[in-house]
Design an enzyme around this catalytic site. Structure first.
Site, PDB file in Angstrom:
ATOM      1  N   CYS A   1       0.682  -1.221   0.005  1.00  0.00           N
ATOM      2  CA  CYS A   1       0.153  -0.053  -0.092  1.00  0.00           C
ATOM      3  C   CYS A   1       0.768   1.106  -0.130  1.00  0.00           C
ATOM      4  CB  CYS A   1      -0.912  -0.004   1.017  1.00  0.00           C
ATOM      5  SG  CYS A   1      -2.107  -1.323   1.085  1.00  0.00           S
TER       6      CYS A   1
ATOM      7  N   HIS B   1      -9.934   2.082  -1.108  1.00  0.00           N
ATOM      8  CA  HIS B   1      -8.313   1.898  -0.900  1.00  0.00           C
ATOM      9  C   HIS B   1      -7.916   0.964  -1.973  1.00  0.00           C
ATOM     10  CE1 HIS B   1      -4.467   1.194   0.470  1.00  0.00           C
ATOM     11  NE2 HIS B   1      -4.847   0.213   1.443  1.00  0.00           N
TER      12      HIS B   1
ATOM     13  N   CYS C   1       0.593   2.939   5.998  1.00  0.00           N
ATOM     14  CA  CYS C   1       1.098   1.537   6.368  1.00  0.00           C
ATOM     15  C   CYS C   1       1.060   0.987   5.354  1.00  0.00           C
ATOM     16  CB  CYS C   1       0.036   1.157   7.703  1.00  0.00           C
ATOM     17  SG  CYS C   1      -1.374   1.005   7.175  1.00  0.00           S
TER      18      CYS C   1
HETATM   19  C1  LIG Z   1      -2.545  -3.460   1.742  1.00  0.00           C
HETATM   20  C2  LIG Z   1      -1.483  -2.877   2.558  1.00  0.00           C
HETATM   21  O1  LIG Z   1      -0.123  -2.903   1.972  1.00  0.00           O
HETATM   22  C3  LIG Z   1      -1.854  -1.902   3.778  1.00  0.00           C
HETATM   23  C4  LIG Z   1      -3.440  -1.643   4.063  1.00  0.00           C
HETATM   24  O2  LIG Z   1      -3.865  -0.883   3.566  1.00  0.00           O
HETATM   25  S1  LIG Z   1      -4.140  -2.830   5.045  1.00  0.00           S
HETATM   26  C5  LIG Z   1      -5.761  -2.686   4.458  1.00  0.00           C
HETATM   27  C6  LIG Z   1      -5.795  -3.724   3.224  1.00  0.00           C
HETATM   28  N1  LIG Z   1      -7.471  -3.676   3.048  1.00  0.00           N
HETATM   29  C7  LIG Z   1      -8.054  -4.866   3.496  1.00  0.00           C
HETATM   30  O3  LIG Z   1      -7.530  -5.538   4.015  1.00  0.00           O
HETATM   31  C8  LIG Z   1      -9.583  -4.811   2.881  1.00  0.00           C
HETATM   32  C9  LIG Z   1     -10.484  -5.276   4.127  1.00  0.00           C
HETATM   33  N2  LIG Z   1     -11.716  -5.201   3.545  1.00  0.00           N
HETATM   34  C10 LIG Z   1     -12.438  -6.490   3.369  1.00  0.00           C
HETATM   35  O4  LIG Z   1     -12.000  -7.537   3.430  1.00  0.00           O
HETATM   36  C11 LIG Z   1     -13.915  -6.600   3.367  1.00  0.00           C
HETATM   37  O5  LIG Z   1     -14.574  -5.086   2.794  1.00  0.00           O
HETATM   38  C12 LIG Z   1     -14.873  -6.534   4.597  1.00  0.00           C
HETATM   39  C13 LIG Z   1     -14.413  -7.924   5.066  1.00  0.00           C
HETATM   40  C14 LIG Z   1     -14.323  -5.704   5.643  1.00  0.00           C
HETATM   41  C15 LIG Z   1     -16.216  -6.376   4.360  1.00  0.00           C
HETATM   42  O6  LIG Z   1     -16.726  -7.118   3.342  1.00  0.00           O
HETATM   43  P1  LIG Z   1     -18.283  -7.376   2.699  1.00  0.00           P
HETATM   44  O7  LIG Z   1     -18.937  -8.040   3.765  1.00  0.00           O
HETATM   45  O8  LIG Z   1     -18.352  -7.596   1.442  1.00  0.00           O
HETATM   46  O9  LIG Z   1     -18.635  -5.744   2.888  1.00  0.00           O
HETATM   47  P2  LIG Z   1     -19.916  -4.970   2.617  1.00  0.00           P
HETATM   48  O10 LIG Z   1     -21.127  -6.063   2.036  1.00  0.00           O
HETATM   49  O11 LIG Z   1     -19.687  -3.908   1.637  1.00  0.00           O
HETATM   50  O12 LIG Z   1     -20.483  -4.441   4.014  1.00  0.00           O
HETATM   51  C16 LIG Z   1     -21.177  -5.101   4.729  1.00  0.00           C
HETATM   52  C17 LIG Z   1     -22.302  -4.765   5.624  1.00  0.00           C
HETATM   53  O13 LIG Z   1     -22.071  -3.586   6.375  1.00  0.00           O
HETATM   54  C18 LIG Z   1     -22.713  -2.254   5.875  1.00  0.00           C
HETATM   55  N3  LIG Z   1     -21.821  -1.026   5.750  1.00  0.00           N
HETATM   56  C19 LIG Z   1     -20.468  -1.090   5.271  1.00  0.00           C
HETATM   57  N4  LIG Z   1     -20.062   0.245   5.365  1.00  0.00           N
HETATM   58  C20 LIG Z   1     -21.053   0.948   5.998  1.00  0.00           C
HETATM   59  C21 LIG Z   1     -21.213   2.323   6.443  1.00  0.00           C
HETATM   60  N5  LIG Z   1     -20.623   3.244   6.250  1.00  0.00           N
HETATM   61  N6  LIG Z   1     -22.532   2.672   7.089  1.00  0.00           N
HETATM   62  C22 LIG Z   1     -23.505   1.709   7.244  1.00  0.00           C
HETATM   63  N7  LIG Z   1     -23.506   0.598   6.848  1.00  0.00           N
HETATM   64  C23 LIG Z   1     -22.249  -0.128   6.307  1.00  0.00           C
HETATM   65  C24 LIG Z   1     -23.256  -2.835   4.282  1.00  0.00           C
HETATM   66  O14 LIG Z   1     -24.131  -2.060   3.909  1.00  0.00           O
HETATM   67  C25 LIG Z   1     -23.428  -4.348   4.640  1.00  0.00           C
HETATM   68  O15 LIG Z   1     -24.575  -4.236   5.097  1.00  0.00           O
HETATM   69  P3  LIG Z   1     -25.599  -5.532   4.604  1.00  0.00           P
HETATM   70  O16 LIG Z   1     -24.903  -6.635   5.015  1.00  0.00           O
HETATM   71  O17 LIG Z   1     -26.769  -5.217   5.435  1.00  0.00           O
HETATM   72  O18 LIG Z   1     -25.637  -5.398   3.255  1.00  0.00           O
END
Ligand SMILES: CC(=O)CC(=O)SCCNC(=O)CCNC(=O)[C@H](O)C(C)(C)COP(=O)(O)OP(=O)(O)OC[C@H]1O[C@@H](n2cnc3c(N)ncnc32)[C@H](O)[C@@H]1OP(=O)(O)O
Length: 423
Positions: free
Chosen positions: A90, A380, A410
């Site tokens: 990242c 992201h 990070c």
């Molecule tokens: C990579 C690097 O080098 C360094 C870094 O940056 S580390 C970071 C790297 N990134 C990651 O690891 C990504 C991590 N994220 C994920 O794996 C996935 O997004 C997650 C597992 C967190 C979620 O996946 P998901 O279940 O498919 O999410 P999604 O379906 O959109 O949301 C789940 C629920 O939350 C709700 N929701 C999400 N955001 C919301 C918000 N802001 N307000 C209200 N509700 C929200 C959605 O509406 C959904 O509701 P329903 O189940 O009722 O439909």
């Protein structure tokens, strides 16, 4: 040799899309080319031979062995523009920016474009090692007999592709699971994470409303705004989501973690002379940068805590304190990661034992943190985040007319990259 000032002249990105959404059929090359061409049209660079384009992607297909060069060849820049790929998880986008900035400072380049792109929709699938060896040998087999002999070695289990996991190869844990361990260690509450996430959405929405992104973004595949943005996000609504990392009692949810995202960003950098010759105003200067890595493999530090080490080193070199900034752009990989980093900087034990300092860095004015929202709201696309942040901060400093901003990102692999922009 004189070291030259490194000017940031502008940035451009395509709106970020949720994984398997509107950009599902777009490749890294398509998106990076679009992000470069947005800069080309905004700054009238059609046919221009830029000193260098540096960019990268965290998830890359084999065909993209030099993705940056392929994107240049697909863009409206001169095909005589050299290009190279960069990879620091990242941190890729910011690392690409720092690489070309150093070359500008040393007089090796007068102008450069740097950035990054990622797609989790078009993630490369890997094949089983045995299958790959057979396929490579099949390609060079000299007779039908040799081909048939190789094919008889194939077993059904070898044909299943391996889908890339968002996990650390040395621990098998996902970034979210690692971040959950750190959240627990630092006692980061669910309420604080949801509050930070809601603020990110509200601030990004407000920035869109005041037209802040009008000259930082080019619509792509009919998307005009970051798709993940939910302007009506509140801590109360976020509090209803169930934990996704750290088990049933975990504090991390889909709302206070970044979503999987597709997108690209680019930044135009140059020497002051080049900017003047092209009659382009300087938004800000990149003055310092630092990287750090931590030993998360043996559990000595949290996976995403390296910026907590890079920032104090950078401040020491710059002769600045943590409070000497008008803006703080801390990449919101997870709300808990931002909050753990801030807590570490405030902690006397961390200062003494981990940083070897007598005093902690102290707290920051939270009103100056991610003032136009950050990754929790925008999304992201891993390598594209650095360019988004640099372009945002450079414009914020330009609007203010003076001041200083700190960037902290990070990265997977236990790394972190930080920088200072000044006006
Ligand atoms: C990579 C690097 O080098 C360094 C870094 O940056 S580390 C970071 C790297 N990134 C990651 O690891 C990504 C991590 N994220 C994920 O794996 C996935 O997004 C997650 C597992 C967190 C979620 O996946 P998901 O279940 O498919 O999410 P999604 O379906 O959109 O949301 C789940 C629920 O939350 C709700 N929701 C999400 N955001 C919301 C918000 N802001 N307000 C209200 N509700 C929200 C959605 O509406 C959904 O509701 P329903 O189940 O009722 O439909």
């Amino acid at each position: 040799m004189d070291v030259r000032k490194v000017a940031i002249l502008g940035g451009n990105r395509i709106p970020f899309a949720r994984s398997n959404g509107p950009y599902a059929s777009a490749s890294n090359q398509d998106m990076l080319t679009a992000a470069i061409d947005g800069l080309v049209s905004r700054f009238s660079l059609q046919g221009e031979r830029i000193g260098e384009v540096a960019a990268g992607a965290v998830l890359k297909h084999a065909r993209d062995f030099n993705l940056a060069r392929e994107a240049v060849l697909g863009s409206k820049l001169s095909p005589e523009t050299p290009a190279s790929d960069v990879q620091m998880a990242c941190g890729t986008g910011l690392q690409a920016i720092v690489n070309v900035a150093n070359k500008i400072a040393l007089g090796q380049l007068d102008s450069a474009i740097a950035g990054g792109v990622d797609t989790t929709s078009d993630a490369p699938l890997a094949v089983n090692d045995d299958l790959r060896r057979i396929l490579v040998r099949l390609n060079s087999a000299k007779s039908l007999g040799e081909r048939l002999r190789l094919l008889t070695k194939l077993r059904p289990g070898q044909i299943v592709p391996e889908i890339p996991r968002n996990a650390e190869p040395r621990t098998g844990l996902s970034m979210g699971e690692h971040a959950a361990l750190t959240a627990k260690e630092w006692g980061i509450t669910r309420e604080a994470q949801d509050e930070l996430a809601a603020t990110s959405h509200q601030r990004l929405a407000a920035a869109y409303d005041r037209g802040f992104f009008d000259d930082l973004m080019t619509p792509f595949l009919r998307l005009t705004r970051d798709q993940n943005l939910r302007p009506d996000s509140t801590a109360e609504k976020l509090a209803k989501l169930k934990p996704v990392f750290g088990g049933p009692d975990g504090t991390m949810t889909a709302g206070n973690s970044t979503p999987l995202t597709d997108g690209a960003s680019t930044v135009l950098l140059a020497s002051e002379e080049w900017a003047k010759a092209h009659k382009l105003p300087v938004l800000a200067y990149l003055t310092f940068a630092e990287t750090a890595a931590v030993d998360y493999v043996h559990g000595r530090e949290g996976l995403l805590m390296a910026p907590a080490y890079a920032v104090p080193r950078m401040l020491a070199k710059a002769g600045l304190s943590l409070q000497d900034f008008d803006f703080y752009e801390i990449h919101e990989a997870f709300a808990s990661q931002v909050l753990a980093t801030l807590k570490a900087w405030e902690d006397p034990g961390f200062a003494k034992e981990k940083l070897g300092l007598d005093e902690p860095l102290g707290s920051i004015d939270r009103a100056k943190l991610n003032v136009n929202g950050s990754s929790l709201a925008a999304g992201h696309p891993f390598a594209a985040t650095g360019g988004r942040i640099v372009a945002t901060l450079a414009k914020l400093l330009h609007e203010k007319g003076s001041g200083r901003g700190l960037i902290s990102i990070c990265a997977a692999g236990g790394q972190g990259i930080t920088a200072i922009l000044e006006k």
